[in-house]
Design a protein around this motif. Sequence first.
Motif, PDB file in Angstrom:
ATOM      1  N   ASP A  93       0.806  -1.229   0.000  1.00 10.93           N
ATOM      2  CA  ASP A  93       0.000   0.000   0.000  1.00 10.93           C
ATOM      3  C   ASP A  93       0.836   1.274   0.000  1.00 10.93           C
ATOM      4  O   ASP A  93       0.269   2.373   0.073  1.00 10.93           O
ATOM      5  CB  ASP A  93      -0.928   0.015   1.224  1.00 10.93           C
ATOM      6  N   TYR A  94       2.160   1.163  -0.081  1.00  9.04           N
ATOM      7  CA  TYR A  94       3.006   2.352   0.073  1.00  9.04           C
ATOM      8  C   TYR A  94       3.764   2.682  -1.219  1.00  9.04           C
ATOM      9  O   TYR A  94       4.125   1.789  -1.995  1.00  9.04           O
ATOM     10  CB  TYR A  94       4.002   2.139   1.213  1.00  9.04           C
ATOM     11  N   PRO A  95       4.020   3.978  -1.437  1.00  7.04           N
ATOM     12  CA  PRO A  95       4.788   4.395  -2.623  1.00  7.04           C
ATOM     13  C   PRO A  95       6.281   4.153  -2.421  1.00  7.04           C
ATOM     14  O   PRO A  95       6.751   3.942  -1.298  1.00  7.04           O
ATOM     15  CB  PRO A  95       4.474   5.886  -2.730  1.00  7.04           C
ATOM     16  N   TRP A  96       7.037   4.231  -3.545  1.00  8.84           N
ATOM     17  CA  TRP A  96       8.444   3.860  -3.536  1.00  8.84           C
ATOM     18  C   TRP A  96       9.330   4.980  -4.073  1.00  8.84           C
ATOM     19  O   TRP A  96       8.911   5.768  -4.917  1.00  8.84           O
ATOM     20  CB  TRP A  96       8.669   2.624  -4.407  1.00  8.84           C
ATOM     21  N   ILE A  97      10.564   4.995  -3.585  1.00  5.20           N
ATOM     22  CA  ILE A  97      11.642   5.746  -4.233  1.00  5.20           C
ATOM     23  C   ILE A  97      12.534   4.698  -4.885  1.00  5.20           C
ATOM     24  O   ILE A  97      13.107   3.841  -4.209  1.00  5.20           O
ATOM     25  CB  ILE A  97      12.453   6.581  -3.234  1.00  5.20           C
ATOM     26  N   LEU A  98      12.625   4.774  -6.215  1.00  4.15           N
ATOM     27  CA  LEU A  98      13.295   3.722  -6.983  1.00  4.15           C
ATOM     28  C   LEU A  98      14.518   4.252  -7.716  1.00  4.15           C
ATOM     29  O   LEU A  98      14.546   5.421  -8.114  1.00  4.15           O
ATOM     30  CB  LEU A  98      12.326   3.150  -8.030  1.00  4.15           C
ATOM     31  N   PRO A  99      15.515   3.381  -7.936  1.00  7.58           N
ATOM     32  CA  PRO A  99      16.594   3.750  -8.871  1.00  7.58           C
ATOM     33  C   PRO A  99      16.015   3.796 -10.280  1.00  7.58           C
ATOM     34  O   PRO A  99      15.095   3.033 -10.597  1.00  7.58           O
ATOM     35  CB  PRO A  99      17.609   2.617  -8.702  1.00  7.58           C
ATOM     36  N   PRO A 100      16.513   4.671 -11.134  1.00 11.59           N
ATOM     37  CA  PRO A 100      15.947   4.807 -12.483  1.00 11.59           C
ATOM     38  C   PRO A 100      16.133   3.541 -13.319  1.00 11.59           C
ATOM     39  O   PRO A 100      17.033   2.738 -13.054  1.00 11.59           O
ATOM     40  CB  PRO A 100      16.739   5.980 -13.089  1.00 11.59           C
ATOM     41  N   PRO A 101      15.287   3.349 -14.335  1.00 10.65           N
ATOM     42  CA  PRO A 101      15.498   2.238 -15.274  1.00 10.65           C
ATOM     43  C   PRO A 101      16.884   2.330 -15.905  1.00 10.65           C
ATOM     44  O   PRO A 101      17.364   3.413 -16.227  1.00 10.65           O
ATOM     45  CB  PRO A 101      14.403   2.446 -16.320  1.00 10.65           C
ATOM     46  N   GLY A 102      17.535   1.189 -16.038  1.00 11.60           N
ATOM     47  CA  GLY A 102      18.877   1.165 -16.606  1.00 11.60           C
ATOM     48  C   GLY A 102      19.976   1.210 -15.563  1.00 11.60           C
ATOM     49  O   GLY A 102      21.128   0.909 -15.864  1.00 11.60           O
ATOM     50  N   SER A 103      19.649   1.619 -14.328  1.00 10.14           N
ATOM     51  CA  SER A 103      20.653   1.600 -13.265  1.00 10.14           C
ATOM     52  C   SER A 103      20.887   0.158 -12.835  1.00 10.14           C
ATOM     53  O   SER A 103      20.040  -0.720 -13.029  1.00 10.14           O
ATOM     54  CB  SER A 103      20.198   2.452 -12.077  1.00 10.14           C
ATOM     55  N   ILE A 104      22.040  -0.101 -12.223  1.00  7.90           N
ATOM     56  CA  ILE A 104      22.421  -1.483 -11.950  1.00  7.90           C
ATOM     57  C   ILE A 104      21.531  -2.143 -10.893  1.00  7.90           C
ATOM     58  O   ILE A 104      21.484  -3.367 -10.808  1.00  7.90           O
ATOM     59  CB  ILE A 104      23.908  -1.588 -11.533  1.00  7.90           C
ATOM     60  N   LEU A 105      20.791  -1.341 -10.107  1.00  5.67           N
ATOM     61  CA  LEU A 105      19.949  -1.899  -9.056  1.00  5.67           C
ATOM     62  C   LEU A 105      18.513  -2.150  -9.499  1.00  5.67           C
ATOM     63  O   LEU A 105      17.831  -3.006  -8.939  1.00  5.67           O
ATOM     64  CB  LEU A 105      19.962  -0.967  -7.839  1.00  5.67           C
ATOM     65  N   ARG A 106      18.025  -1.433 -10.513  1.00  2.00           N
ATOM     66  CA  ARG A 106      16.596  -1.457 -10.818  1.00  2.00           C
ATOM     67  C   ARG A 106      16.089  -2.859 -11.190  1.00  2.00           C
ATOM     68  O   ARG A 106      15.104  -3.346 -10.596  1.00  2.00           O
ATOM     69  CB  ARG A 106      16.299  -0.457 -11.938  1.00  2.00           C
ATOM     70  N   ASP A 107      16.710  -3.507 -12.139  1.00  2.00           N
ATOM     71  CA  ASP A 107      16.216  -4.819 -12.576  1.00  2.00           C
ATOM     72  C   ASP A 107      16.260  -5.868 -11.468  1.00  2.00           C
ATOM     73  O   ASP A 107      15.256  -6.565 -11.235  1.00  2.00           O
ATOM     74  CB  ASP A 107      16.990  -5.299 -13.804  1.00  2.00           C
ATOM     75  N   PRO A 108      17.393  -6.033 -10.752  1.00  2.00           N
ATOM     76  CA  PRO A 108      17.383  -7.041  -9.677  1.00  2.00           C
ATOM     77  C   PRO A 108      16.395  -6.711  -8.557  1.00  2.00           C
ATOM     78  O   PRO A 108      15.818  -7.616  -7.954  1.00  2.00           O
ATOM     79  CB  PRO A 108      18.832  -7.036  -9.163  1.00  2.00           C
ATOM     80  N   LEU A 109      16.170  -5.419  -8.292  1.00  2.00           N
ATOM     81  CA  LEU A 109      15.186  -5.045  -7.276  1.00  2.00           C
ATOM     82  C   LEU A 109      13.783  -5.441  -7.715  1.00  2.00           C
ATOM     83  O   LEU A 109      13.007  -6.016  -6.930  1.00  2.00           O
ATOM     84  CB  LEU A 109      15.246  -3.538  -7.017  1.00  2.00           C
ATOM     85  N   GLU A 110      13.431  -5.151  -8.954  1.00  2.00           N
ATOM     86  CA  GLU A 110      12.105  -5.511  -9.458  1.00  2.00           C
ATOM     87  C   GLU A 110      11.888  -7.022  -9.393  1.00  2.00           C
ATOM     88  O   GLU A 110      10.808  -7.491  -9.030  1.00  2.00           O
ATOM     89  CB  GLU A 110      11.918  -4.998 -10.878  1.00  2.00           C
ATOM     90  N   ARG A 111      12.935  -7.785  -9.741  1.00  2.00           N
ATOM     91  CA  ARG A 111      12.807  -9.245  -9.693  1.00  2.00           C
ATOM     92  C   ARG A 111      12.602  -9.733  -8.255  1.00  2.00           C
ATOM     93  O   ARG A 111      11.813 -10.649  -8.002  1.00  2.00           O
ATOM     94  CB  ARG A 111      14.041  -9.907 -10.305  1.00  2.00           C
ATOM     95  N   ALA A 112      13.322  -9.114  -7.297  1.00  2.00           N
ATOM     96  CA  ALA A 112      13.192  -9.523  -5.894  1.00  2.00           C
ATOM     97  C   ALA A 112      11.797  -9.213  -5.361  1.00  2.00           C
ATOM     98  O   ALA A 112      11.197 -10.018  -4.638  1.00  2.00           O
ATOM     99  CB  ALA A 112      14.256  -8.823  -5.049  1.00  2.00           C
ATOM    100  N   LEU A 113      11.256  -8.040  -5.711  1.00  2.00           N
ATOM    101  CA  LEU A 113       9.917  -7.683  -5.250  1.00  2.00           C
ATOM    102  C   LEU A 113       8.865  -8.569  -5.908  1.00  2.00           C
ATOM    103  O   LEU A 113       7.892  -9.003  -5.262  1.00  2.00           O
ATOM    104  CB  LEU A 113       9.645  -6.210  -5.541  1.00  2.00           C
ATOM    105  N   GLU A 114       9.052  -8.847  -7.181  1.00  2.00           N
ATOM    106  CA  GLU A 114       8.105  -9.713  -7.887  1.00  2.00           C
ATOM    107  C   GLU A 114       8.090 -11.115  -7.278  1.00  2.00           C
ATOM    108  O   GLU A 114       7.026 -11.739  -7.156  1.00  2.00           O
ATOM    109  CB  GLU A 114       8.484  -9.787  -9.364  1.00  2.00           C
ATOM    110  N   ALA A 115       9.269 -11.599  -6.866  1.00  2.00           N
ATOM    111  CA  ALA A 115       9.344 -12.926  -6.256  1.00  2.00           C
ATOM    112  C   ALA A 115       8.584 -12.990  -4.943  1.00  2.00           C
ATOM    113  O   ALA A 115       8.155 -14.066  -4.508  1.00  2.00           O
ATOM    114  CB  ALA A 115      10.809 -13.313  -6.039  1.00  2.00           C
ATOM    115  N   ASN A 116       8.413 -11.832  -4.291  1.00  2.00           N
ATOM    116  CA  ASN A 116       7.683 -11.765  -3.022  1.00  2.00           C
ATOM    117  C   ASN A 116       6.281 -11.195  -3.195  1.00  2.00           C
ATOM    118  O   ASN A 116       5.647 -10.781  -2.214  1.00  2.00           O
ATOM    119  CB  ASN A 116       8.471 -10.926  -2.014  1.00  2.00           C
TER     120      ASN A 116
END
Length: 325
Positions: A201-224
């Motif tokens: 239910d909460y908003p996020w501060i995210l690294p921009p697309p293309g940054s080295i953290l964005r893709d692995p973070l999205e995968r980790a959140l999707e897995a949960n």
Amino acid sequence: MKHLDWYLQINLKARHLRLLVAIDTYRNLTQVAEVTHVTVPAVSKSLAELERGLGLALFSRTTRGFMPTPYGDCLIRHARAMLAILHQARDELKALSSGAEGKVRIGMLPASASVLVPYALNLLKQQSPGTNVTVIEGTTESLLPELWQGRLDLVVGRLPPPDTLGSFEEKELLEEPVVLMTGRHHPLARQNTLNWSDLCDYPWILPPPGSILRDPLERALEANDVPLSSNYIETLSIHVVRAHLQVSDFIAVMAGSLANDPVQPFHRLPLSLPRLLRPTGVLWNSNRGLTPSAQLMVSCLEEAAQHVLKDFTGSLSPAKSKRTR
């Protein structure tokens, strides 16, 4: 080819290198003449002499201006590198003649090195007050080309994937986990236990697309089973992240050491992410080696990593010291 070897070794001058870089930058002889304080015919004559001496066409005259040929691209790339080395030599000579002990130019990835680098700079100035430092913040994409060209001596931050290193050499400094953080006033900060579903239910501060953290973070959140909402802010600025967490109910992903900031304390959510990134470390161009000042800075970074580890025991671990070509 013997004539080419002779010309490069005997006749090629620094003024030729500056001319090539200026033409490549402006693509217009009038502008090149203005910035170099000579006439347009003089610029044209110098370029013609250089092309004749090399026996190669370096630029094509087009409707879009002077465009480098493959020969021009090659020579311009090396001209930029050679000029950077000359500027570095100039800076070191000036420092020595003024009584200073040297200068080191550092590129910093602020999201991962904003704690480590200040520690290291303090150690450097204690050990060598006459060694001066320039620190430039940026992204991996902006800093690595500067390191390759010789305009930076070191880049400090999260190490990029090994297959992107090329001729860069690395030293791992600190194994620092990525954690989920909020401001201390956040509703989730008052809960002793959390489930991943509590984040939905909460908003996020995210690294921009293309940054080295964005893709692995999205995968980790999707897995949960945590979908990223349409309500988010994208930034790599640690200053923006810190300030916004203090006044909002956003969730951010940050280096673990930042959770214990005594000036702006944050709350670390008790949910474990997998290892998303490589350790924090330092990179340099192995083709150029390190100046004595840069070598001292690397030593200070290694010592600083131990200080950071000691201050934030429990969230960090020392990285294995390793060099990769």
